[in-house]
Design a protein around this motif. Structure first.
Motif, PDB file in Angstrom:
ATOM      1  N   PHE A  60      -1.132  -9.114 -13.328  1.00 32.11           N
ATOM      2  CA  PHE A  60      -0.194  -8.156 -12.519  1.00 32.11           C
ATOM      3  C   PHE A  60       1.034  -8.985 -11.782  1.00 32.11           C
ATOM      4  CE2 PHE A  60       0.895  -5.767  -8.248  1.00 32.11           C
ATOM      5  CZ  PHE A  60       1.705  -4.941  -8.977  1.00 32.11           C
ATOM      6  N   LEU A  61       0.753  -9.935 -10.968  1.00 35.07           N
ATOM      7  CA  LEU A  61       1.588 -10.967 -10.500  1.00 35.07           C
ATOM      8  C   LEU A  61       2.607 -11.477 -11.486  1.00 35.07           C
ATOM      9  CD1 LEU A  61      -0.535 -12.411  -7.675  1.00 35.07           C
ATOM     10  CD2 LEU A  61       1.258 -10.763  -7.377  1.00 35.07           C
ATOM     11  N   ILE A  62       2.052 -12.305 -12.593  1.00 35.99           N
ATOM     12  CA  ILE A  62       2.790 -12.855 -13.609  1.00 35.99           C
ATOM     13  C   ILE A  62       3.541 -11.794 -14.174  1.00 35.99           C
ATOM     14  CG2 ILE A  62       2.800 -13.857 -15.904  1.00 35.99           C
ATOM     15  CD1 ILE A  62       0.014 -15.110 -14.723  1.00 35.99           C
ATOM     16  N   LEU A  63       3.233 -10.521 -14.681  1.00 34.49           N
ATOM     17  CA  LEU A  63       4.036  -9.629 -15.225  1.00 34.49           C
ATOM     18  C   LEU A  63       5.257  -9.021 -14.096  1.00 34.49           C
ATOM     19  CD1 LEU A  63       4.528  -7.760 -17.416  1.00 34.49           C
ATOM     20  CD2 LEU A  63       2.907  -5.919 -16.448  1.00 34.49           C
ATOM     21  N   ALA A  64       4.829  -9.058 -12.913  1.00 41.50           N
ATOM     22  CA  ALA A  64       6.031  -8.736 -11.886  1.00 41.50           C
ATOM     23  C   ALA A  64       7.142  -9.647 -11.745  1.00 41.50           C
ATOM     24  CB  ALA A  64       5.405  -8.299 -10.557  1.00 41.50           C
ATOM     25  N   VAL A  65       6.523 -10.819 -11.512  1.00 47.55           N
ATOM     26  CA  VAL A  65       7.495 -12.151 -11.305  1.00 47.55           C
ATOM     27  C   VAL A  65       8.499 -12.304 -12.788  1.00 47.55           C
ATOM     28  CG1 VAL A  65       7.722 -14.462 -11.131  1.00 47.55           C
ATOM     29  CG2 VAL A  65       6.044 -13.200  -9.908  1.00 47.55           C
ATOM     30  N   LEU A  66       7.867 -12.176 -13.990  1.00 53.29           N
ATOM     31  CA  LEU A  66       8.366 -12.297 -15.007  1.00 53.29           C
ATOM     32  C   LEU A  66       9.208 -11.122 -15.627  1.00 53.29           C
ATOM     33  CD1 LEU A  66       6.194 -14.761 -16.857  1.00 53.29           C
ATOM     34  CD2 LEU A  66       8.085 -15.306 -15.503  1.00 53.29           C
ATOM     35  N   ALA A  67       9.053  -9.986 -14.999  1.00 49.04           N
ATOM     36  CA  ALA A  67       9.526  -8.755 -15.426  1.00 49.04           C
ATOM     37  C   ALA A  67      10.963  -8.738 -15.932  1.00 49.04           C
ATOM     38  CB  ALA A  67       9.282  -7.435 -14.818  1.00 49.04           C
ATOM     39  N   LEU A 121       4.810  -3.911  -6.714  1.00 49.33           N
ATOM     40  CA  LEU A 121       4.422  -5.104  -6.024  1.00 49.33           C
ATOM     41  C   LEU A 121       5.047  -5.179  -4.789  1.00 49.33           C
ATOM     42  CD1 LEU A 121       2.543  -7.658  -5.616  1.00 49.33           C
ATOM     43  CD2 LEU A 121       4.455  -8.795  -7.071  1.00 49.33           C
ATOM     44  N   MET A 122       6.447  -5.032  -4.821  1.00 45.84           N
ATOM     45  CA  MET A 122       7.179  -5.221  -3.554  1.00 45.84           C
ATOM     46  C   MET A 122       7.105  -4.310  -2.591  1.00 45.84           C
ATOM     47  SD  MET A 122      11.414  -4.881  -3.144  1.00 45.84           S
ATOM     48  CE  MET A 122      11.273  -3.083  -3.244  1.00 45.84           C
ATOM     49  N   VAL A 123       6.722  -3.011  -2.891  1.00 47.94           N
ATOM     50  CA  VAL A 123       6.412  -1.944  -1.843  1.00 47.94           C
ATOM     51  C   VAL A 123       5.131  -2.318  -1.336  1.00 47.94           C
ATOM     52  CG1 VAL A 123       5.828   0.384  -1.691  1.00 47.94           C
ATOM     53  CG2 VAL A 123       7.783  -0.254  -2.909  1.00 47.94           C
ATOM     54  N   ALA A 124       4.129  -2.640  -2.148  1.00 49.82           N
ATOM     55  CA  ALA A 124       2.650  -2.748  -1.690  1.00 49.82           C
ATOM     56  C   ALA A 124       2.491  -4.159  -0.590  1.00 49.82           C
ATOM     57  CB  ALA A 124       1.752  -2.970  -2.516  1.00 49.82           C
ATOM     58  N   VAL A 125       3.547  -5.149  -1.025  1.00 47.45           N
ATOM     59  CA  VAL A 125       3.340  -6.363  -0.111  1.00 47.45           C
ATOM     60  C   VAL A 125       3.956  -6.024   1.082  1.00 47.45           C
ATOM     61  CG1 VAL A 125       3.920  -8.659   0.099  1.00 47.45           C
ATOM     62  CG2 VAL A 125       2.712  -7.810  -2.240  1.00 47.45           C
ATOM     63  N   LEU A 126       5.249  -5.679   1.264  1.00 45.88           N
ATOM     64  CA  LEU A 126       5.715  -5.547   2.245  1.00 45.88           C
ATOM     65  C   LEU A 126       5.285  -4.307   3.167  1.00 45.88           C
ATOM     66  CD1 LEU A 126       9.560  -5.210   1.045  1.00 45.88           C
ATOM     67  CD2 LEU A 126       8.310  -7.228   2.214  1.00 45.88           C
ATOM     68  N   ALA A 127       4.752  -3.394   2.831  1.00 49.47           N
ATOM     69  CA  ALA A 127       4.226  -2.174   3.374  1.00 49.47           C
ATOM     70  C   ALA A 127       2.767  -2.911   4.102  1.00 49.47           C
ATOM     71  CB  ALA A 127       3.604  -1.218   2.715  1.00 49.47           C
ATOM     72  N   THR A 128       2.053  -3.788   3.489  1.00 51.04           N
ATOM     73  CA  THR A 128       0.846  -4.576   4.266  1.00 51.04           C
ATOM     74  C   THR A 128       1.391  -5.735   5.077  1.00 51.04           C
ATOM     75  OG1 THR A 128      -0.152  -4.156   1.996  1.00 51.04           O
ATOM     76  CG2 THR A 128      -1.270  -5.775   3.420  1.00 51.04           C
ATOM     77  N   VAL A 129       2.296  -6.155   4.911  1.00 49.88           N
ATOM     78  CA  VAL A 129       2.975  -7.282   5.631  1.00 49.88           C
ATOM     79  C   VAL A 129       3.329  -6.703   6.800  1.00 49.88           C
ATOM     80  CG1 VAL A 129       4.618  -8.920   6.401  1.00 49.88           C
ATOM     81  CG2 VAL A 129       3.372  -8.887   4.109  1.00 49.88           C
ATOM     82  N   ILE A 130       4.004  -5.673   6.838  1.00 50.68           N
ATOM     83  CA  ILE A 130       4.422  -4.940   8.239  1.00 50.68           C
ATOM     84  C   ILE A 130       3.364  -3.989   8.904  1.00 50.68           C
ATOM     85  CG2 ILE A 130       5.954  -2.860   8.941  1.00 50.68           C
ATOM     86  CD1 ILE A 130       7.771  -3.431   6.737  1.00 50.68           C
ATOM     87  N   GLY A 131       2.367  -3.621   8.073  1.00 47.30           N
ATOM     88  CA  GLY A 131       1.459  -2.963   8.748  1.00 47.30           C
ATOM     89  C   GLY A 131       0.319  -4.105   9.362  1.00 47.30           C
ATOM     90  N   LEU A 132       0.243  -5.318   8.648  1.00 51.89           N
ATOM     91  CA  LEU A 132      -0.648  -6.300   9.402  1.00 51.89           C
ATOM     92  C   LEU A 132       0.176  -6.847  10.499  1.00 51.89           C
ATOM     93  CD1 LEU A 132      -2.897  -8.354   9.203  1.00 51.89           C
ATOM     94  CD2 LEU A 132      -1.441  -9.883   7.672  1.00 51.89           C
ATOM     95  N   GLY A 133       1.509  -7.001  10.663  1.00 51.79           N
ATOM     96  CA  GLY A 133       2.038  -7.461  11.699  1.00 51.79           C
ATOM     97  C   GLY A 133       1.878  -6.652  13.016  1.00 51.79           C
ATOM     98  N   GLY A 134       2.123  -5.192  12.750  1.00 54.69           N
ATOM     99  CA  GLY A 134       1.980  -4.157  13.756  1.00 54.69           C
ATOM    100  C   GLY A 134       0.656  -4.289  14.363  1.00 54.69           C
ATOM    101  N   GLY A 135      -0.541  -4.309  13.598  1.00 50.59           N
ATOM    102  CA  GLY A 135      -2.122  -4.324  13.757  1.00 50.59           C
ATOM    103  C   GLY A 135      -2.344  -5.579  14.496  1.00 50.59           C
ATOM    104  N   LEU A 136      -1.532  -6.611  14.149  1.00 44.54           N
ATOM    105  CA  LEU A 136      -1.976  -7.804  14.966  1.00 44.54           C
ATOM    106  C   LEU A 136      -1.489  -7.907  16.390  1.00 44.54           C
ATOM    107  CD1 LEU A 136      -1.095 -10.821  12.293  1.00 44.54           C
ATOM    108  CD2 LEU A 136      -3.511  -9.821  13.131  1.00 44.54           C
ATOM    109  N   VAL A 137      -0.389  -7.275  16.484  1.00 44.45           N
ATOM    110  CA  VAL A 137       0.211  -7.160  17.960  1.00 44.45           C
ATOM    111  C   VAL A 137      -0.675  -5.879  18.740  1.00 44.45           C
ATOM    112  CG1 VAL A 137       2.190  -6.234  19.439  1.00 44.45           C
ATOM    113  CG2 VAL A 137       2.502  -7.619  17.250  1.00 44.45           C
ATOM    114  N   LEU A 138      -1.112  -5.034  18.257  1.00 43.28           N
ATOM    115  CA  LEU A 138      -1.590  -4.079  18.876  1.00 43.28           C
ATOM    116  C   LEU A 138      -3.165  -4.541  19.318  1.00 43.28           C
ATOM    117  CD1 LEU A 138      -0.631  -0.553  17.535  1.00 43.28           C
ATOM    118  CD2 LEU A 138       0.095  -1.796  19.685  1.00 43.28           C
ATOM    119  N   GLY A 139      -3.904  -5.124  18.150  1.00 45.05           N
ATOM    120  CA  GLY A 139      -5.033  -5.529  18.280  1.00 45.05           C
ATOM    121  C   GLY A 139      -5.141  -6.867  19.249  1.00 45.05           C
TER     122      GLY A 139
END
Length: 321
Positions: A60-67, A121-139
């Motif tokens: 999936f990553l190879i396909l997304a990068v080389l798309a 891939l972009m939507v999933a990664v960015l959403a996870t990174v933003i959610g992880l950042g907010g969760g790290l702050v609150l946690g």
């Protein structure tokens, strides 16, 4: 005698080097000198579930990068529009130069599937990174300070967790007057914040009472140094594993939002969930327009789930055999 005493102490601490004939509890050979990550990697390499998931993610990553390089046509150009018949509900079939035919607007379907992987891939990664950042702050706030700060943060988290994740994401996405790719990312990210916050807070509470943290307090180490040098780094392992699982959830949630019409209004840049939503009116006559993006979403989400579950089991001491 001093050497014998040192050897005994090392053995009691689990640090003595074993002979090659010794076996570890996992039956994998001498690994007493391995770190937790190295020991987990040894088990992951022998886990067929992890291998299958890793292969899926890698492809999936190879396909997304080389798309952009692989796609034969611009996904927004209506190259086959003259073969579209709205009256008879016909779309361009597979033909030379267009291996998967066209969509309902005459755009090359193969190119849109390839470019859709990149957007997904972009939507999933960015959403996870933003959610992880907010969760790290609150946690971190809840786990480090405790008291009323912990109570306030956890009550906010409880309220967010009490609402079904997809319903909360739809509600957040509907608040924006104009639907874009960023609104999808933000809606999915906000839903993930309480998951990371609660997990990090619970892990930090456990690490906060460990021996090395108590020793640091006894030595007079400042509270901020204890949190950021001792507690937080030792609490990130489960959170990182959870982020792999959340990637799969983010892909499904983003696809659901796009399917419900809360994705980007401009479909010139394709995304699998958006393609699935656009194909619902043609499912009876042209089911492949929906089957291909739906199958890709399911397979990629399954790949991330398999890897995440395998990592969780490998890093959990209770799962060792």
């Amino acid at each position: 005698m001093a050497s014998a005493r040192a050897t005994k102490i090392d053995r009691l601490a689990g640090l003595a080097v074993r002979s090659p004939d010794d076996q570890d509890p996992d039956g994998a050979g001498p690994d007493s000198g391995l770190s937790l990550a190295a020991s987990a990697w040894r088990r992951l390499r022998r886990n067929p579930v992890f291998i299958v998931g890793a292969v899926v993610i890698g492809l999936f990553l190879i396909l997304a990068v080389l798309a952009p390089l692989i796609a034969p046509h611009d996904p927004g150009l209506r190259l086959l529009e003259d073969q579209v018949s709205r009256a008879r509900n016909e779309i361009p079939p597979a033909q030379p130069g267009h291996p998967m035919g066209g969509d309902q607007f005459g755009r090359d379907f193969f190119s849109r599937m390839l470019l859709g992987s990149q957007q997904t891939l972009m939507v999933a990664v960015l959403a996870t990174v933003i959610g992880l950042g907010g969760g790290l702050v609150l946690g971190t706030l809840a786990g480090a300070f405790g008291g009323w700060v912990d109570t306030l943060v956890m009550r906010i988290v409880d309220v967010m967790l009490s609402i079904p994740s997809l319903l909360l994401a739809v509600s957040i996405g509907a608040l924006f007057s104009q639907q874009t790719q960023f609104t999808v990312i933000l809606a999915v990210a906000i839903v993930q914040i309480p998951i990371f916050a609660r997990l990090l807070r619970g892990t930090m509470l456990g690490v906060r009472e460990s021996d090395h943290v108590l020793a640091a307090r006894a030595l007079g180490v400042k509270g901020r140094s204890i949190v950021f040098r001792h507690i937080l780094p030792n609490s990130l392992g489960p959170v990182i594993v959870q982020s792999t699982l959340v990637l799969a959830i983010a892909i499904l949630d983003a696809a659901a939002l796009s399917f419900l019409g809360l994705g980007a209004a401009d479909d010139a840049t394709p995304e699998w969930g958006q393609m699935l939503g656009n194909a619902q009116d043609f499912f009876d006559s042209q089911p492949h327009l929906a089957i291909w993006p739906a199958a890709c979403i399911v397979v990629v989400a399954l790949g991330f789930t398999l890897v995440g579950e395998s990592m969780r089991e490998a890093l959990d001491p209770r799962q060792r055999r």
